[in-house]
Design a protein around this motif. Structure first.
Motif, PDB file in Angstrom:
ATOM      1  N   SER A 314       3.927  15.965 -23.847  1.00 34.54           N
ATOM      2  CA  SER A 314       4.172  14.654 -23.246  1.00 34.54           C
ATOM      3  C   SER A 314       5.357  13.943 -23.899  1.00 34.54           C
ATOM      4  N   LEU A 315       5.746  14.415 -25.073  1.00 36.05           N
ATOM      5  CA  LEU A 315       6.786  13.736 -25.852  1.00 36.05           C
ATOM      6  C   LEU A 315       8.053  14.549 -26.018  1.00 36.05           C
ATOM      7  N   PHE A 316       7.926  15.881 -25.943  1.00 36.77           N
ATOM      8  CA  PHE A 316       9.075  16.749 -26.227  1.00 36.77           C
ATOM      9  C   PHE A 316       9.103  17.935 -25.269  1.00 36.77           C
ATOM     10  N   LEU A 317      10.300  18.466 -25.047  1.00 39.30           N
ATOM     11  CA  LEU A 317      10.424  19.794 -24.463  1.00 39.30           C
ATOM     12  C   LEU A 317      10.051  20.816 -25.535  1.00 39.30           C
ATOM     13  N   ASP A 318       9.420  21.921 -25.134  1.00 37.76           N
ATOM     14  CA  ASP A 318       9.283  23.006 -26.099  1.00 37.76           C
ATOM     15  C   ASP A 318      10.589  23.814 -26.108  1.00 37.76           C
ATOM     16  N   HIS A 319      10.700  24.781 -27.003  1.00 44.02           N
ATOM     17  CA  HIS A 319      11.984  25.477 -27.145  1.00 44.02           C
ATOM     18  C   HIS A 319      12.309  26.325 -25.917  1.00 44.02           C
ATOM     19  N   HIS A 320      11.298  26.811 -25.213  1.00 39.36           N
ATOM     20  CA  HIS A 320      11.561  27.569 -23.986  1.00 39.36           C
ATOM     21  C   HIS A 320      12.144  26.640 -22.910  1.00 39.36           C
ATOM     22  N   GLN A 321      11.577  25.450 -22.787  1.00 39.25           N
ATOM     23  CA  GLN A 321      12.096  24.476 -21.815  1.00 39.25           C
ATOM     24  C   GLN A 321      13.507  24.030 -22.194  1.00 39.25           C
ATOM     25  N   PHE A 322      13.743  23.863 -23.483  1.00 41.87           N
ATOM     26  CA  PHE A 322      15.074  23.483 -23.968  1.00 41.87           C
ATOM     27  C   PHE A 322      16.114  24.524 -23.553  1.00 41.87           C
ATOM     28  N   LEU A 323      15.838  25.800 -23.822  1.00 40.70           N
ATOM     29  CA  LEU A 323      16.772  26.859 -23.446  1.00 40.70           C
ATOM     30  C   LEU A 323      16.876  26.974 -21.926  1.00 40.70           C
ATOM     31  N   GLY A 324      15.757  26.723 -21.240  1.00 37.28           N
ATOM     32  CA  GLY A 324      15.781  26.769 -19.784  1.00 37.28           C
ATOM     33  C   GLY A 324      16.684  25.712 -19.177  1.00 37.28           C
ATOM     34  N   LYS A 325      16.687  24.504 -19.760  1.00 40.34           N
ATOM     35  CA  LYS A 325      17.566  23.433 -19.291  1.00 40.34           C
ATOM     36  C   LYS A 325      19.039  23.838 -19.429  1.00 40.34           C
ATOM     37  N   ILE A 326      19.356  24.491 -20.523  1.00 44.06           N
ATOM     38  CA  ILE A 326      20.736  24.935 -20.737  1.00 44.06           C
ATOM     39  C   ILE A 326      21.104  26.017 -19.727  1.00 44.06           C
ATOM     40  N   ASN A 327      20.243  27.026 -19.597  1.00 44.48           N
ATOM     41  CA  ASN A 327      20.542  28.154 -18.717  1.00 44.48           C
ATOM     42  C   ASN A 327      20.608  27.759 -17.249  1.00 44.48           C
ATOM     43  N   ALA A 328      19.861  26.707 -16.883  1.00 44.15           N
ATOM     44  CA  ALA A 328      19.848  26.268 -15.482  1.00 44.15           C
ATOM     45  C   ALA A 328      21.115  25.514 -15.107  1.00 44.15           C
ATOM     46  N   HIS A 329      21.885  25.079 -16.101  1.00 44.11           N
ATOM     47  CA  HIS A 329      23.106  24.320 -15.824  1.00 44.11           C
ATOM     48  C   HIS A 329      24.189  25.267 -15.299  1.00 44.11           C
ATOM     49  N   SER A 330      25.142  24.718 -14.559  1.00 43.84           N
ATOM     50  CA  SER A 330      26.115  25.564 -13.854  1.00 43.84           C
ATOM     51  C   SER A 330      27.370  25.882 -14.665  1.00 43.84           C
ATOM     52  N   GLN A 331      27.667  25.110 -15.695  1.00 45.17           N
ATOM     53  CA  GLN A 331      28.912  25.313 -16.437  1.00 45.17           C
ATOM     54  C   GLN A 331      28.627  25.385 -17.936  1.00 45.17           C
ATOM     55  N   HIS A 332      29.030  26.512 -18.561  1.00 49.98           N
ATOM     56  CA  HIS A 332      28.754  26.726 -19.967  1.00 49.98           C
ATOM     57  C   HIS A 332      29.994  27.183 -20.721  1.00 49.98           C
ATOM     58  N   ILE A 333      30.078  26.752 -21.960  1.00 52.19           N
ATOM     59  CA  ILE A 333      31.067  27.276 -22.898  1.00 52.19           C
ATOM     60  C   ILE A 333      30.326  27.561 -24.198  1.00 52.19           C
ATOM     61  N   TYR A 334      30.511  28.751 -24.725  1.00 46.51           N
ATOM     62  CA  TYR A 334      29.855  29.140 -25.972  1.00 46.51           C
ATOM     63  C   TYR A 334      30.894  29.237 -27.081  1.00 46.51           C
ATOM     64  N   CYS A 335      30.576  28.625 -28.224  1.00 49.66           N
ATOM     65  CA  CYS A 335      31.501  28.618 -29.359  1.00 49.66           C
ATOM     66  C   CYS A 335      30.848  29.277 -30.572  1.00 49.66           C
ATOM     67  N   TYR A 336      31.607  30.136 -31.236  1.00 49.52           N
ATOM     68  CA  TYR A 336      31.103  30.866 -32.394  1.00 49.52           C
ATOM     69  C   TYR A 336      32.124  30.771 -33.534  1.00 49.52           C
ATOM     70  N   SER A 337      31.615  30.749 -34.745  1.00 53.73           N
ATOM     71  CA  SER A 337      32.516  30.782 -35.901  1.00 53.73           C
ATOM     72  C   SER A 337      32.878  32.206 -36.288  1.00 53.73           C
ATOM     73  N   ASP A 338      32.149  33.203 -35.706  1.00 55.89           N
ATOM     74  CA  ASP A 338      32.455  34.615 -35.966  1.00 55.89           C
ATOM     75  C   ASP A 338      32.376  35.375 -34.647  1.00 55.89           C
ATOM     76  N   ILE A 339      32.271  36.688 -34.708  1.00 56.04           N
ATOM     77  CA  ILE A 339      32.086  37.499 -33.507  1.00 56.04           C
ATOM     78  C   ILE A 339      30.670  38.058 -33.520  1.00 56.04           C
ATOM     79  N   PRO A 340      29.798  37.629 -32.609  1.00 56.60           N
ATOM     80  CA  PRO A 340      28.414  38.130 -32.595  1.00 56.60           C
ATOM     81  C   PRO A 340      28.363  39.592 -32.181  1.00 56.60           C
ATOM     82  N   LYS A 341      27.291  40.253 -32.568  1.00 57.42           N
ATOM     83  CA  LYS A 341      27.158  41.685 -32.286  1.00 57.42           C
ATOM     84  C   LYS A 341      26.764  41.952 -30.839  1.00 57.42           C
ATOM     85  N   GLU A 342      26.072  41.000 -30.203  1.00 56.37           N
ATOM     86  CA  GLU A 342      25.571  41.243 -28.856  1.00 56.37           C
ATOM     87  C   GLU A 342      26.708  41.238 -27.837  1.00 56.37           C
ATOM     88  N   ASP A 343      26.498  41.981 -26.746  1.00 57.49           N
ATOM     89  CA  ASP A 343      27.435  41.952 -25.631  1.00 57.49           C
ATOM     90  C   ASP A 343      27.146  40.741 -24.768  1.00 57.49           C
TER      91      ASP A 343
END
Length: 359
Positions: A314-343
């Protein structure tokens, strides 16, 4: 073509982009250039409030105005104390800048975006918009600033205070650097000036218009009070004093869903024109998960101590809902200080920089 022109061509086309090796100030520089080239507002989601404030300093240097921080509360979940007034004022001021279209870049940690707030439609109704020549409406002003959480005092010295003098109205609005004195001697607004808190004298220079945003997260109008009373009735609890719901009280933010059954996360204030900038995605995912685990742990502790609390969802999004809100958005930019291993996605843009001076 100059390196900067090449960079502008690189970052302008896709709705999804990844930027690697953003060390030092290069991350803020990249975000500032993205905002300039795409001509769209940006929500930068940073790992922590400290990181958000660091980015704020750097982005303010590169962008000038229009950069704001949306902080999380400085009180613990289910705390009997409310967040500090200055911090809540900053949150309300930032959300007002978002809805008014004045914000170019907003930086927020996950904990600020996971917190439930009043619905956007309710927020847009609140506050006073004043300009020179407006009719002085003491009763209406008094009612609205009280709903918005301002406290009446004899002398205005702190943010969130107001007072009526013989021919003037003093108030220290959320987000303001000083109190404002409004001359109402002729039955209308004659002038508006800043006030020095020590001498209580006005400072030279007049304002032509002023918006007074809420200074609390719960707006105590008649409907909000009725909602809270009904929620208390539905809870079948005799441990919570009903009279307390009719005024602002310490820790009331932990009952925000009582006042607004349709409370939303701050994500709902950022519509589709906003670009979400995800700073260090893995760290954000871990931070959001850890935060919700802390919330649930506090909830269980309160229950064991036989305290009256509302459920975490009732007071907070859980972490799944938090990530879901981000993924549901139409425009994203990801910033990293290094190069991640994942594709990542094939249409990702790779723009490695070490320092902004190399661009």
């Amino acid at each position: 073509m100059t390196p900067l022109e090449h960079f502008h061509r690189l970052i302008s086309p896709p709705s999804l982009a990844h930027f690697y090796h953003l060390q030092g100030s290069s991350k803020a520089f990249t975000i500032a250039q993205l905002s300039k080239i795409r001509e769209k507002p940006m929500l930068v989601i940073a790992e922590s409030l400290d990181r958000a404030e660091q980015l704020y300093e750097r982005l303010s240097f590169f962008c000038g105005g229009g950069v704001y921080v949306l902080p999380n509360w400085d009180s613990l979940p289910y705390d009997s104390l409310s967040p500090s007034l200055s911090l809540v004022s900053q949150r309300m001021h930032t959300l007002h800048q978002v809805l008014s279209g004045h914000a170019k870049i907003v930086i927020a940690p996950p904990t600020a975006l996971m917190q439930k707030v009043a619905p956007k439609s309710e927020f847009q109704k609140r506050g006073l918009s004043l300009k020179i020549g407006d009719t002085f409406a003491a009763e209406n002003w008094h009612q609205e600033v009280k709903i918005c959480g301002y406290v009446q005092t004899d002398v205005v010295e702190e943010m969130g205070e107001f007072c009526f003098q013989k021919e003037a109205f003093d108030i220290f609005p959320a987000g303001a650097s000083a109190p404002i004195r409004i001359d109402c001697s002729e039955g209308q607004i004659g002038w508006m000036k800043k006030v020095d808190t020590e001498s209580q004298h006005t400072i030279s220079g007049e304002l032509t218009q002023l918006f007074i945003p809420p200074v609390r997260e719960v707006f105590l109008n008649a409907q909000a009070k009725a909602n809270a009373m009904q929620a208390l009735k539905d809870s079948h609890s005799a441990r919570f004093p009903a009279e307390q719901l009719k005024q602002h009280f310490a820790g009331m933010e932990s009952f925000i869903s009582w006042f607004y059954p349709d409370a939303v996360s701050a994500f709902d204030y950022f519509d589709t024109k906003w670009v979400f900038v995800i700073d260090e995605p893995k760290q954000l995912e871990a931070k959001s998960k850890n935060f919700y685990e802390e919330v649930y742990s506090e909830y269980e502790t309160e229950l064991r101590q036989n305290k009256f609390v509302v459920r975490p969802e009732s007071l907070f999004l859980d972490h799944h809902q938090f990530l879901g809100k981000i993924n549901a958005h139409s425009q994203h930019i990801y910033c990293y200080s290094d190069i991640p291993k994942e594709d990542y996605e094939l249409n990702a843009v790779t723009a490695p920089f070490v320092e902004h001076t190399q661009v």
